[in-house]
Design a protein around this motif. Sequence first.
Motif, PDB file in Angstrom:
ATOM      1  N   PRO A  91      21.269  33.940   5.632  1.00 55.52           N
ATOM      2  CA  PRO A  91      21.604  35.098   4.791  1.00 55.52           C
ATOM      3  C   PRO A  91      22.748  34.785   3.837  1.00 55.52           C
ATOM      4  N   GLN A  92      22.714  35.440   2.679  1.00 55.55           N
ATOM      5  CA  GLN A  92      23.785  35.275   1.709  1.00 55.55           C
ATOM      6  C   GLN A  92      25.059  35.962   2.195  1.00 55.55           C
ATOM      7  N   TRP A  93      24.915  36.978   3.059  1.00 55.83           N
ATOM      8  CA  TRP A  93      26.058  37.791   3.454  1.00 55.83           C
ATOM      9  C   TRP A  93      26.696  37.340   4.774  1.00 55.83           C
TER      10      TRP A  93
ATOM     11  N   ASN B 233       8.777  21.039   3.235  1.00 56.21           N
ATOM     12  CA  ASN B 233       9.543  20.422   4.314  1.00 56.21           C
ATOM     13  C   ASN B 233      10.881  19.901   3.789  1.00 56.21           C
ATOM     14  N   ASN B 234      11.939  20.244   4.515  1.00 60.97           N
ATOM     15  CA  ASN B 234      13.309  19.802   4.220  1.00 60.97           C
ATOM     16  C   ASN B 234      13.861  20.333   2.903  1.00 60.97           C
ATOM     17  N   VAL B 235      13.248  21.384   2.336  1.00 60.07           N
ATOM     18  CA  VAL B 235      13.730  21.968   1.080  1.00 60.07           C
ATOM     19  C   VAL B 235      13.811  23.484   1.249  1.00 60.07           C
ATOM     20  N   PRO B 236      14.999  24.043   1.533  1.00 59.89           N
ATOM     21  CA  PRO B 236      15.122  25.500   1.673  1.00 59.89           C
ATOM     22  C   PRO B 236      14.748  26.216   0.382  1.00 59.89           C
ATOM     23  N   SER B 237      14.212  27.443   0.516  1.00 55.77           N
ATOM     24  CA  SER B 237      13.817  28.253  -0.636  1.00 55.77           C
ATOM     25  C   SER B 237      14.611  29.550  -0.647  1.00 55.77           C
ATOM     26  N   ASP B 238      14.999  29.991  -1.851  1.00 61.80           N
ATOM     27  CA  ASP B 238      15.798  31.206  -2.028  1.00 61.80           C
ATOM     28  C   ASP B 238      14.857  32.399  -2.225  1.00 61.80           C
ATOM     29  N   ILE B 239      15.011  33.424  -1.369  1.00 66.72           N
ATOM     30  CA  ILE B 239      14.184  34.624  -1.524  1.00 66.72           C
ATOM     31  C   ILE B 239      15.024  35.831  -1.943  1.00 66.72           C
ATOM     32  N   GLY B 240      16.255  35.581  -2.411  1.00 67.41           N
ATOM     33  CA  GLY B 240      17.135  36.664  -2.854  1.00 67.41           C
ATOM     34  C   GLY B 240      18.182  36.981  -1.815  1.00 67.41           C
ATOM     35  N   PRO B 241      17.839  37.781  -0.790  1.00 71.51           N
ATOM     36  CA  PRO B 241      18.842  38.111   0.220  1.00 71.51           C
ATOM     37  C   PRO B 241      19.191  36.947   1.149  1.00 71.51           C
ATOM     38  N   ALA B 242      18.398  35.884   1.124  1.00 74.11           N
ATOM     39  CA  ALA B 242      18.633  34.766   2.032  1.00 74.11           C
ATOM     40  C   ALA B 242      17.881  33.530   1.534  1.00 74.11           C
ATOM     41  N   ARG B 243      18.246  32.416   2.129  1.00 74.19           N
ATOM     42  CA  ARG B 243      17.464  31.198   1.953  1.00 74.19           C
ATOM     43  C   ARG B 243      16.693  30.943   3.239  1.00 74.19           C
ATOM     44  N   LEU B 244      15.473  30.445   3.091  1.00 74.99           N
ATOM     45  CA  LEU B 244      14.628  30.137   4.243  1.00 74.99           C
ATOM     46  C   LEU B 244      14.342  28.648   4.285  1.00 74.99           C
TER      47      LEU B 244
ATOM     48  N   ARG C 130       5.428  35.513   3.296  1.00 76.89           N
ATOM     49  CA  ARG C 130       5.303  36.699   2.437  1.00 76.89           C
ATOM     50  C   ARG C 130       6.053  37.869   3.069  1.00 76.89           C
ATOM     51  N   ARG C 131       6.686  38.679   2.220  1.00 75.07           N
ATOM     52  CA  ARG C 131       7.319  39.894   2.714  1.00 75.07           C
ATOM     53  C   ARG C 131       6.226  40.879   3.123  1.00 75.07           C
ATOM     54  N   VAL C 132       6.412  41.500   4.273  1.00 75.66           N
ATOM     55  CA  VAL C 132       5.420  42.432   4.796  1.00 75.66           C
ATOM     56  C   VAL C 132       5.729  43.822   4.262  1.00 75.66           C
TER      57      VAL C 132
ATOM     58  N   PRO D 136      12.328  38.689  11.103  1.00 81.65           N
ATOM     59  CA  PRO D 136      13.201  39.535  10.287  1.00 81.65           C
ATOM     60  C   PRO D 136      14.067  38.726   9.324  1.00 81.65           C
ATOM     61  N   VAL D 137      14.295  39.316   8.151  1.00 76.63           N
ATOM     62  CA  VAL D 137      15.272  38.812   7.188  1.00 76.63           C
ATOM     63  C   VAL D 137      16.114  40.018   6.781  1.00 76.63           C
ATOM     64  N   GLY D 138      17.244  40.238   7.463  1.00 76.77           N
ATOM     65  CA  GLY D 138      18.021  41.444   7.231  1.00 76.77           C
ATOM     66  C   GLY D 138      17.205  42.671   7.600  1.00 76.77           C
ATOM     67  N   ASP D 139      17.077  43.585   6.652  1.00 76.92           N
ATOM     68  CA  ASP D 139      16.298  44.803   6.871  1.00 76.92           C
ATOM     69  C   ASP D 139      14.816  44.622   6.535  1.00 76.92           C
ATOM     70  N   GLU D 140      14.444  43.434   6.077  1.00 72.67           N
ATOM     71  CA  GLU D 140      13.062  43.190   5.671  1.00 72.67           C
ATOM     72  C   GLU D 140      12.292  42.467   6.775  1.00 72.67           C
ATOM     73  N   THR D 141      10.987  42.526   6.684  1.00 72.28           N
ATOM     74  CA  THR D 141      10.107  41.792   7.596  1.00 72.28           C
ATOM     75  C   THR D 141       9.253  40.827   6.777  1.00 72.28           C
TER      76      THR D 141
END
Length: 285
Positions: free
Chosen positions: A35-37, A5-16, A77-79, A53-58
């Motif tokens: 998204p980073q872009w 809670n209240n702490v974004p996490s970096d998954i590479g192409p974006a932060r969640l 988790r990435r699907v 969705p996260v960009g082209d990923e699910t």
Amino acid sequence: MSIRNNVPSDIGPARLGVRWINEGPPVRCEIAVMPQWSEESPHYEVALGETFPVGDETWRFADVDMKNADEWRVIVRRVDENEVMTPPTGHVWKSARLRPYGQLDEAQLRAVEAELGISLPPSYRDWLRDNNGAQPEVEHHVPGLPFTMLPERPLLGVHPQYPPFDLVHAQRIHRDPWLSPDWLVIANLSGGLLVLSLRPRDMAEEGVYFLPEACMTGPIGPEGAAGRERHLVPVARSMGYFLGKLTPIDLSDLPPAQIIRPGEPGHSQHDDQPWWATRPEDQQR
């Protein structure tokens, strides 16, 4: 990937990040994708098990571990293609079920403060004004702490007509024998006392503490208060945070029952005695 809670996490192409979580049913949360872009940050409201969705990923809202209203983490988790979803195993906190007794006006609050000889801490004062104490519908606890709030032992209010539920009466009966005037008893729980700090250094954030019943020993009155106050257990930094930790007791929260047979460790020889072998003065303890 775990998102607290209240702490974004970096998954590479974006932060969640997770803006909120609702225990449901169904369990739902709002996930912000940063998204980073791009400067845009779309938000998705998803139920446990659903994807976003996260960009082209699910990605999937896969699990949750919710200890209380202010301490939780969401698992995403990435699907992958042909993925078989793993059933969630996390714990979802259940909000407190409390019945307020009513409201107090400013004159009543000032009268209570005059009787107590103190100014009530601000957020507790606001809560008391809006609720005048509260009765739990069922037994409640804060996981990890050895007390139970019972319907017959509620959060105290202004009830001079019924002393067991009255805030002023509680200070004479429950605080003064055990603690100094630096504390305000706000509930007489099964297992000990729930108290609010009135120390000047705590007034900004208050502080809710618990005095275990086992520590209510020693000389009655001020001469023994300092020793007992060293055993106070911090519970929450304010009344609001305490209510955010308070939860109805679920049987799954309790350890499994065990049968301890005579002669095994933990068995009391006293339990082997017939009732008539116990002295009357022992029965009163």
